[in-house]
Every structure is written in structure tokens, then in C-alpha cells.
Design a protein around this motif. Structure first.
Motif: not given
Length: 324
Positions: A219-239
Motif C-alpha cells: 500500500v505504501a508503495a502505491s502512495r509514493i508516486a502521488a505524494f511525490r508531486s507535492y514537493g519536498a516540504f511534506l517529505v520533510g514534515f513527515a520525518i
């Protein structure tokens, strides 16, 4: 990094999903596994709870809830004013991070057992309590955003929310119902009543959790592509947000005099993010929010981060900052 086999099952699912494998877990099996895990956690907590007077947990529960509410309150302005997200998305994501992940908690418990750290089963009480308030707070934050921006509705929109439906979704949704139901059954049954069913709900727990994590990897793999298009900020926030939340957990645990094992579990609870109850509740109360952002952050980034990096870090924090 956690090299426990159950976490490597998650990695296997993640790799299978990213490589476009045809591996799939039948929906019926996934549903059965989720029901089993929720009941097993609740039962164990209820049995442990039966060993303690309820009055002993009232004060600590109030403190744990109050400290936990700080997480969405901190997360919302960061998402809104630093990340420049709309107030609906900021409120929804804040609610996801204020709520908790049952599976992350399960892995933390399994890790503590693997490393021979002791903890109290009544910690599952906090698991059940922490999932609900942040969801309500997320709705309020969304309405505050409406008021600030002068959009139609504002505070008056609170009255138009289907609060009954929202409350039913939160309190009688699968995760809360099974957790609290298992907790009550375990509490009533006690240690002796639990013994006959322990081979199913205790001995088989780790193996079935491994299968569930295999599906979570897919499931996590299926969500990565859609999430990636919204930029690095949310990745940083999620960590970063889980680390901040874990510090709140450690400070709270130290204030309450928790053991190192209990402190590590509380830090893990605070650091986790919901991807089951929160999406369902936000879909009803804040339909304007984009679920790809919240689910992508919580399941696609924070969940694997906690499994492979976060849990060992939180255990290290507990070992360093909590008296042995």
C-alpha cells in the motif's frame, strides 16, 4: 535500524510494489488480519489493566491526552504558514499526525519484546484514547481557517457538520470499536480467562503482524508516486514532525515517572500518524482536503520512517533520558 523479520516483511512488500510485482494480499485476508491485530492488542491491554486499580490511570490518562493535543496544534501552523498549504489540507494532515497508528505501536511492542525491554500492557489504554481527540480538533482547525480567510461558512459551518455521523465514524469505526471491545473483554476475563485463548492472540501475534506489514508495504508503495508531486516540504514534515512529537512523548513520560519501556511506547504513539481512522473521519468532516497529501505523508513516509529509523531512535531517547 530495526532488522526484526516483521519489519523486513514491510520492506519486501514495499519493494514488490515499487517493482510493479503482481503480488497481492486478498482483501478478505487483509481485513481479517487487521481485525485480529486490533483485538489482540486490546485483549492484552485489558488483561494487564485488570492488574491495576482504574483510579491509578486517571491522572496519567489526562496528562497523556493533554500533551498529545499539542501535536496537531503545533503541526497546523507549520503546514499552513511554512508549507503554504490550504487550511483544509493543513487541518487534515495535522489531525492525522495528532492521531495514532495501531500497527506502528504493534511493531514497537514487538521490538521491545525482542530486545527484552519490559513495559506495561495498560499502555494500550493510551493508544485507544489518543486516536479520537485529534480528529475532532482537526475539524475545529479547518473551521478556524475558514473564519480567518472569510470564506463562506466560518464558525457557523460548525453547526452544519454532521457531528453525529462523524462521532459514529470515530467512536464506532473498526479500529476504536475493536480496541475498546478487546480491552473490555480482556479486563473482564483477567489473566485466567485469557489463558485458553492466549495461543491464538499472543503466540501467533508476531507471525500475523508480519503478514499485515507485507500488505502495508504494498500500500505504501502505491502512495509514493502521488505524494511525490507535492514537493519536498511534506517529505520533510513527515520525518521531522514524528521526532518533535517523540520528544513531547519522552518529556511527558518523564513527568509521569514512566519506565524506559513505557516511555519508548508513548514516544512511538506520539510520533505515529493515523492512516485508517483519520482518513475516514476527515473524508466526512473536511471533504475539501486532498487525501493524497495526508495519506501519502502518514503512510508513505512517516510509517516506514518510524519502522526503520524512528522506533530505535525513540528507544535510545528513552534509555538516555528516562531513569533506568
Amino acid at each position: 535500524m530495526v532488522f526484526d523479520p516483521i519489519v523486513l516483511f514491510f520492506l519486501l512488500g514495499l519493494l514488490a510494489g515499487l517493482s510493479k510485482s503482481d503480488l497481492k494480499i486478498p482483501a478478505a485476508i487483509y481485513e481479517a488480519l487487521s481485525i485480529y491485530l486490533l483485538l489482540a492488542i486490546g485483549l492484552k491491554g485489558g488483561v494487564e489493566l485488570s492488574k491495576y486499580p482504574l483510579s491509578q490511570l486517571l491522572t496519567s490518562s489526562a496528562v497523556v491526552l493533554a500533551a498529545g493535543m499539542l501535536i496537531p496544534v503545533i503541526g497546523y501552523p507549520v503546514l499552513r504558514f511554512v508549507g503554504r498549504l490550504g487550511h483544509y489540507d493543513a487541518a487534515s494532515i495535522a489531525a492525522h499526525y495528532g492521531s495514532v497508528s495501531v500497527v506502528t505501536y504493534s511493531v514497537a511492542v514487538a521490538t521491545l519484546i525482542e530486545r527484552q525491554w519490559t513495559h506495561d500492557g495498560y499502555m494500550v489504554v493510551y493508544l485507544a484514547l489518543l486516536e479520537m481527540p485529534a480528529l475532532i480538533l482537526g475539524v475545529v482547525l479547518a473551521r478556524v481557517g475558514e473564519q480567518r480567510e472569510g470564506q463562506p461558512g466560518g464558525w457557523s459551518a460548525l453547526a452544519r457538520i454532521q457531528w453525529g455521523r462523524l462521532a459514529h465514524e470515530v467512536f464506532f469505526g473498526k479500529s476504536i470499536l475493536l480496541l475498546i471491545g478487546g480491552l473490555l473483554i480482556g479486563y473482564v476475563a483477567g489473566v485466567k480467562g485469557y489463558e485458553p485463548i492466549a495461543p491464538v492472540f499472543k503466540d501467533a501475534f508476531k507471525g500475523l503482524l508480519a503478514l499485515f506489514l507485507l500488505e502495508m508495504g504494498l500500500v505504501a508503495a502505491s502512495r509514493i508516486a502521488a505524494f511525490r508531486s507535492y514537493g519536498a516540504f511534506l517529505v520533510g514534515f513527515a520525518i521531522v514532525m514524528p521526532l518533535v512529537s517523540a520528544v513531547i512523548g519522552i518529556v511527558t513520560a518523564r513527568y509521569l515517572g514512566f519506565s524506559q519501556g513505557n516511555a519508548a511506547l508513548l514516544a512511538t504513539l506520539y510520533a505515529s500518524a493515523s492512516y485508517i481512522a483519520a482518513p475516514a473521519a476527515m473524508r466526512i468532516a473536511v471533504p475539501q482536503a486532498n487525501p493524497a497529501l495526508s495519506i501519502g505523508a502518514s503512510l508513505g513516509v512517516t510509517f516506514p520512517f518510524n519502522l526503520f529509523i524512528g522506533i530505535p531512535v525513540y528507544m535510545g531517547m528513552a534509555k538516555t533520558l528516562i531513569p533506568g
